[in-house]
Write a protein that holds these residues in place. Structure first.
Motif, PDB file in Angstrom:
ATOM      1  N   PHE A  29       0.803  -1.218   0.000  1.00 41.04           N
ATOM      2  CA  PHE A  29       0.000   0.000   0.000  1.00 41.04           C
ATOM      3  C   PHE A  29       0.840   1.274   0.000  1.00 41.04           C
ATOM      4  O   PHE A  29       0.451   2.289  -0.572  1.00 41.04           O
ATOM      5  CB  PHE A  29      -0.937   0.014   1.218  1.00 41.04           C
ATOM      6  N   PHE A  30       1.997   1.249   0.665  1.00 43.86           N
ATOM      7  CA  PHE A  30       2.776   2.474   0.826  1.00 43.86           C
ATOM      8  C   PHE A  30       4.121   2.442   0.108  1.00 43.86           C
ATOM      9  O   PHE A  30       4.835   3.443   0.101  1.00 43.86           O
ATOM     10  CB  PHE A  30       3.021   2.749   2.319  1.00 43.86           C
ATOM     11  N   GLY A  31       4.470   1.301  -0.505  1.00 43.73           N
ATOM     12  CA  GLY A  31       5.771   1.192  -1.155  1.00 43.73           C
ATOM     13  C   GLY A  31       5.961   2.145  -2.314  1.00 43.73           C
ATOM     14  O   GLY A  31       7.089   2.479  -2.668  1.00 43.73           O
ATOM     15  N   GLY A  32       4.877   2.618  -2.916  1.00 43.69           N
ATOM     16  CA  GLY A  32       4.984   3.540  -4.042  1.00 43.69           C
ATOM     17  C   GLY A  32       5.141   4.989  -3.637  1.00 43.69           C
ATOM     18  O   GLY A  32       5.296   5.861  -4.499  1.00 43.69           O
ATOM     19  N   LEU A  33       5.091   5.271  -2.316  1.00 47.39           N
ATOM     20  CA  LEU A  33       5.256   6.637  -1.822  1.00 47.39           C
ATOM     21  C   LEU A  33       6.706   6.890  -1.428  1.00 47.39           C
ATOM     22  O   LEU A  33       7.427   5.970  -1.039  1.00 47.39           O
ATOM     23  CB  LEU A  33       4.366   6.879  -0.600  1.00 47.39           C
ATOM     24  N   ARG A  34       7.129   8.134  -1.537  1.00 45.58           N
ATOM     25  CA  ARG A  34       8.452   8.495  -1.058  1.00 45.58           C
ATOM     26  C   ARG A  34       8.452   8.377   0.466  1.00 45.58           C
ATOM     27  O   ARG A  34       7.675   9.035   1.154  1.00 45.58           O
ATOM     28  CB  ARG A  34       8.787   9.929  -1.477  1.00 45.58           C
ATOM     29  N   GLY A  35       9.293   7.532   1.001  1.00 48.99           N
ATOM     30  CA  GLY A  35       9.279   7.271   2.440  1.00 48.99           C
ATOM     31  C   GLY A  35       8.202   6.287   2.851  1.00 48.99           C
ATOM     32  O   GLY A  35       7.954   6.098   4.044  1.00 48.99           O
ATOM     33  N   GLY A  36       7.575   5.632   1.878  1.00 43.00           N
ATOM     34  CA  GLY A  36       6.441   4.763   2.166  1.00 43.00           C
ATOM     35  C   GLY A  36       6.777   3.558   3.019  1.00 43.00           C
ATOM     36  O   GLY A  36       5.985   3.145   3.869  1.00 43.00           O
ATOM     37  N   LEU A  37       7.956   2.963   2.815  1.00 46.82           N
ATOM     38  CA  LEU A  37       8.328   1.797   3.623  1.00 46.82           C
ATOM     39  C   LEU A  37       8.513   2.173   5.088  1.00 46.82           C
ATOM     40  O   LEU A  37       8.149   1.396   5.982  1.00 46.82           O
ATOM     41  CB  LEU A  37       9.613   1.161   3.087  1.00 46.82           C
ATOM     42  N   ALA A  38       9.056   3.345   5.342  1.00 46.13           N
ATOM     43  CA  ALA A  38       9.219   3.795   6.725  1.00 46.13           C
ATOM     44  C   ALA A  38       7.859   4.069   7.353  1.00 46.13           C
ATOM     45  O   ALA A  38       7.620   3.717   8.521  1.00 46.13           O
ATOM     46  CB  ALA A  38      10.085   5.057   6.773  1.00 46.13           C
ATOM     47  N   ILE A  39       6.952   4.681   6.582  1.00 44.31           N
ATOM     48  CA  ILE A  39       5.595   4.925   7.089  1.00 44.31           C
ATOM     49  C   ILE A  39       4.893   3.595   7.359  1.00 44.31           C
ATOM     50  O   ILE A  39       4.254   3.413   8.400  1.00 44.31           O
ATOM     51  CB  ILE A  39       4.785   5.757   6.066  1.00 44.31           C
ATOM     52  N   GLY A  40       5.024   2.659   6.434  1.00 47.11           N
ATOM     53  CA  GLY A  40       4.436   1.339   6.636  1.00 47.11           C
ATOM     54  C   GLY A  40       5.000   0.644   7.854  1.00 47.11           C
ATOM     55  O   GLY A  40       4.282  -0.049   8.583  1.00 47.11           O
ATOM     56  N   THR A  41       6.294   0.841   8.112  1.00 44.80           N
ATOM     57  CA  THR A  41       6.927   0.246   9.293  1.00 44.80           C
ATOM     58  C   THR A  41       6.318   0.791  10.578  1.00 44.80           C
ATOM     59  O   THR A  41       6.028   0.038  11.519  1.00 44.80           O
ATOM     60  CB  THR A  41       8.441   0.526   9.279  1.00 44.80           C
ATOM     61  N   VAL A  42       6.107   2.106  10.631  1.00 42.47           N
ATOM     62  CA  VAL A  42       5.476   2.715  11.809  1.00 42.47           C
ATOM     63  C   VAL A  42       4.062   2.167  12.001  1.00 42.47           C
ATOM     64  O   VAL A  42       3.634   1.867  13.125  1.00 42.47           O
ATOM     65  CB  VAL A  42       5.461   4.252  11.687  1.00 42.47           C
ATOM     66  N   LEU A  43       3.319   2.021  10.914  1.00 45.88           N
ATOM     67  CA  LEU A  43       1.954   1.498  11.011  1.00 45.88           C
ATOM     68  C   LEU A  43       1.950   0.038  11.458  1.00 45.88           C
ATOM     69  O   LEU A  43       1.087  -0.373  12.245  1.00 45.88           O
ATOM     70  CB  LEU A  43       1.244   1.648   9.663  1.00 45.88           C
ATOM     71  N   VAL A  44       2.896  -0.757  10.961  1.00 46.48           N
ATOM     72  CA  VAL A  44       3.000  -2.143  11.421  1.00 46.48           C
ATOM     73  C   VAL A  44       3.280  -2.180  12.924  1.00 46.48           C
ATOM     74  O   VAL A  44       2.664  -2.954  13.670  1.00 46.48           O
ATOM     75  CB  VAL A  44       4.106  -2.893  10.654  1.00 46.48           C
ATOM     76  N   CYS A  45       4.206  -1.349  13.373  1.00 47.89           N
ATOM     77  CA  CYS A  45       4.530  -1.293  14.802  1.00 47.89           C
ATOM     78  C   CYS A  45       3.323  -0.854  15.624  1.00 47.89           C
ATOM     79  O   CYS A  45       3.115  -1.343  16.742  1.00 47.89           O
ATOM     80  CB  CYS A  45       5.696  -0.335  15.043  1.00 47.89           C
ATOM     81  N   THR A  46       2.512   0.057  15.075  1.00 46.64           N
ATOM     82  CA  THR A  46       1.312   0.522  15.771  1.00 46.64           C
ATOM     83  C   THR A  46       0.319  -0.621  15.942  1.00 46.64           C
ATOM     84  O   THR A  46      -0.242  -0.826  17.028  1.00 46.64           O
ATOM     85  CB  THR A  46       0.660   1.680  15.004  1.00 46.64           C
ATOM     86  N   ILE A  47       0.105  -1.377  14.873  1.00 46.23           N
ATOM     87  CA  ILE A  47      -0.816  -2.523  14.953  1.00 46.23           C
ATOM     88  C   ILE A  47      -0.258  -3.581  15.893  1.00 46.23           C
ATOM     89  O   ILE A  47      -0.985  -4.168  16.708  1.00 46.23           O
ATOM     90  CB  ILE A  47      -1.072  -3.107  13.556  1.00 46.23           C
ATOM     91  N   PHE A  48       1.047  -3.829  15.797  1.00 44.20           N
ATOM     92  CA  PHE A  48       1.680  -4.827  16.659  1.00 44.20           C
ATOM     93  C   PHE A  48       1.578  -4.409  18.118  1.00 44.20           C
ATOM     94  O   PHE A  48       1.383  -5.254  19.010  1.00 44.20           O
ATOM     95  CB  PHE A  48       3.144  -5.013  16.259  1.00 44.20           C
ATOM     96  N   ALA A  49       1.698  -3.101  18.379  1.00 44.56           N
ATOM     97  CA  ALA A  49       1.565  -2.597  19.745  1.00 44.56           C
ATOM     98  C   ALA A  49       0.174  -2.875  20.291  1.00 44.56           C
ATOM     99  O   ALA A  49       0.008  -3.201  21.475  1.00 44.56           O
ATOM    100  CB  ALA A  49       1.847  -1.090  19.777  1.00 44.56           C
ATOM    101  N   ALA A  50      -0.847  -2.740  19.423  1.00 42.20           N
ATOM    102  CA  ALA A  50      -2.227  -2.984  19.849  1.00 42.20           C
ATOM    103  C   ALA A  50      -2.513  -4.464  20.050  1.00 42.20           C
ATOM    104  O   ALA A  50      -3.544  -4.821  20.619  1.00 42.20           O
ATOM    105  CB  ALA A  50      -3.204  -2.408  18.824  1.00 42.20           C
ATOM    106  N   MET A  51      -1.616  -5.329  19.597  1.00 41.19           N
ATOM    107  CA  MET A  51      -1.780  -6.763  19.825  1.00 41.19           C
ATOM    108  C   MET A  51      -0.949  -7.252  21.002  1.00 41.19           C
ATOM    109  O   MET A  51      -1.412  -8.065  21.802  1.00 41.19           O
ATOM    110  CB  MET A  51      -1.341  -7.550  18.577  1.00 41.19           C
ATOM    111  N   ALA A  52       0.289  -6.765  21.116  1.00 39.22           N
ATOM    112  CA  ALA A  52       1.265  -7.432  21.978  1.00 39.22           C
ATOM    113  C   ALA A  52       1.478  -6.771  23.331  1.00 39.22           C
ATOM    114  O   ALA A  52       1.645  -7.451  24.327  1.00 39.22           O
ATOM    115  CB  ALA A  52       2.602  -7.523  21.240  1.00 39.22           C
ATOM    116  N   GLY A  53       1.521  -5.440  23.412  1.00 38.47           N
ATOM    117  CA  GLY A  53       1.668  -4.783  24.705  1.00 38.47           C
ATOM    118  C   GLY A  53       3.084  -4.633  25.215  1.00 38.47           C
ATOM    119  O   GLY A  53       3.291  -4.156  26.325  1.00 38.47           O
TER     120      GLY A  53
END
Length: 436
Positions: A91-115
């Motif tokens: 979803f974000f790989g085509g944006l400039r800086g998209g992989l870094a943004i996607g990484t933050v979003l993955v960490c956000t979702i992971f935070a809501a699962m793992a604690g």
């Protein structure tokens, strides 16, 4: 010894000396406190320490800690982060800086699962950092986005750190969970805005190579990686916020859900289950030894009357209450550079929280400010935990100085988020007031 000034000086001065020479924090807290109880209080008073330690360690509320740690370990070994990163990359790989943004979003979702913070940092450090470096991202963007994104695990519920704080500070953990959600999303949003802006201003640091763009068919097929994580978030957080389950019961739901997710994905193996159990025992024992050591410290400190003395001293200051609050934030930021999060909570929360309540501040609001400071502590050199987690899994070309430099902009963004939460308390309080 009844002089509270002398008691405070000896206790904290001695503790800092032991920490400075490398004594583990549990023994610096507990061992030194036991010696002081024996020497300056009474040898008979030592008999209460095993009773208090047993009562603390067997508290039902603390059951959630090993359960959430097991949940995070199981999710990490089930490679849930891999599926999330693949979806975000599409979803974000085509944006400039998209992989870094996607990484933050993955960490956000992971935070809501793992604690916990370490699970997302380690998983994304192994997965996202090499991918970003390979695609032309600068080390500052790649390392900073992983370290900062991983730190969201102690702010976004279900947070293990909030459980410890809630019990020690006698503050509702359910209200804390509701209060931490919007500040966590706010800080994640600030990270993303910064990464977008940095990508526009310095494109060579944010995917300088030709960007790969995915078709909508490829993007939609990647959504399958989001289904199980989102169901797990809804099961855990939904059961807490709707009042169906307590925090400890929801932690059991999450642990069972993590096993079920691994089984559905055909990644449930004996080795994964064994290693998750080992990691749970190791981290849980570390946390509980710190709690037991801090229990000894608080027992001695309270018995000597020093806690009441400090409270009276602070409340007697002829200054605006906001100066006292800001002074506490500065102390927490400084301690975050040197000490473990649980240790900081056990040392300072019993002193700070009564003062905050008597000053008229909302304890849930202060609790979230406190947790944001602990989150910043995970990134602040020289001893930020996430910095060492990341160093352990980063490619050999990454130096510790690279990691230190990469987190500075994100620390400043966290401080901005902290200031916004202080200026606009409803960022924290709107959900607790609405749900409870």
């Amino acid at each position: 010894m009844t002089d509270p000034v002398l008691t405070t000086s000896i206790l904290f001065g001695g503790m800092l000396v032991f920490l400075g020479i490398g004594v583990p924090i549990a023994f610096a807290l507990g061992g030194f406190s036991i010696a002081l109880i024996y020497l300056f209080w009474s040898p008979m008073a030592l008999s209460m320490l095993p009773i208090r330690a047993f009562g603390t360690a067997t508290s039902f509320e603390y059951v959630a800690i090993p359960l959430f740690i097991f949940m995070a370990a199981m999710l990490q070994r089930a490679k849930i982060a891999d599926d999330l990163f693949d979806a975000m990359q599409r979803f974000f790989g085509g944006l400039r800086g998209g992989l870094a943004i996607g990484t933050v979003l993955v960490c956000t979702i992971f935070a809501a699962m793992a604690g916990v913070s370490g699970a997302a940092t380690i998983s994304m450090g192994m997965l996202a950092v090499p991918a970003m470096l390979q695609r032309g991202y600068g080390k500052g963007v790649a390392l900073g986005s992983v370290a900062a994104g991983g730190s969201l695990g102690i702010l976004i519920p279900p947070s293990v750190t909030m459980i410890v704080y809630g019990i020690v500070a006698n503050t509702s953990i359910g209200r804390m969970y509701a209060g931490g959600l919007l500040p966590g999303l706010l800080i994640a949003f600030l990270f993303c805005i910064y990464l977008v802006t940095r990508g526009l201003l310095n494109p060579e640091e944010s995917g300088g190579m030709e960007l790969r763009r995915y078709t909508w068919k490829e993007k939609l097929s990647g959504l399958t990686g989001l289904v199980i994580p989102l169901l797990l978030v809804v099961a855990v957080m939904g059961s807490i916020l709707t009042g169906i389950a307590s925090v400890s019961e929801a932690a059991a739901v999450g642990a069972a859900g993590a096993i079920f997710a691994a089984a559905v994905l055909r990644r449930l193996t004996y080795a994964a289950l064994r290693d998750s159990c080992y990691e749970t025992v190791k981290l849980s024992c570390m946390i509980f030894w710190i709690i037991i050591g801090a229990t000894a410290l608080s027992t001695f400190y309270t018995a000597m009357g020093a806690a009441r003395f400090l409270e009276a001293l602070v409340l007697g200051l002829e200054v605006n209450r906001w100066f006292i609050l800001i002074g506490m934030q500065v102390i927490l930021l400084f301690l975050g550079m040197l000490l473990d999060t649980v240790g900081i909570i056990m040392i300072t929360a019993p002193i700070f929280v009564p003062i905050i309540i008597k000053l008229g501040f909302d304890p849930v609001w202060f609790g979230i400010l406190y947790i944001v400071n602990m989150e910043i502590g995970f990134l602040t050199p020289p001893f930020g935990y996430n910095l060492f987690y990341l160093r352990g899994v980063a490619p050999p070309s990454v130096k510790m100085t690279d990691i230190y430099a990469s987190v500075i902009p994100f620390i400043l963004l966290m401080m901005l988020g902290l200031a916004l939460c202080m200026i606009f308390p409803q960022i924290i309080l709107v959900l607790p007031n609405l749900l409870f």
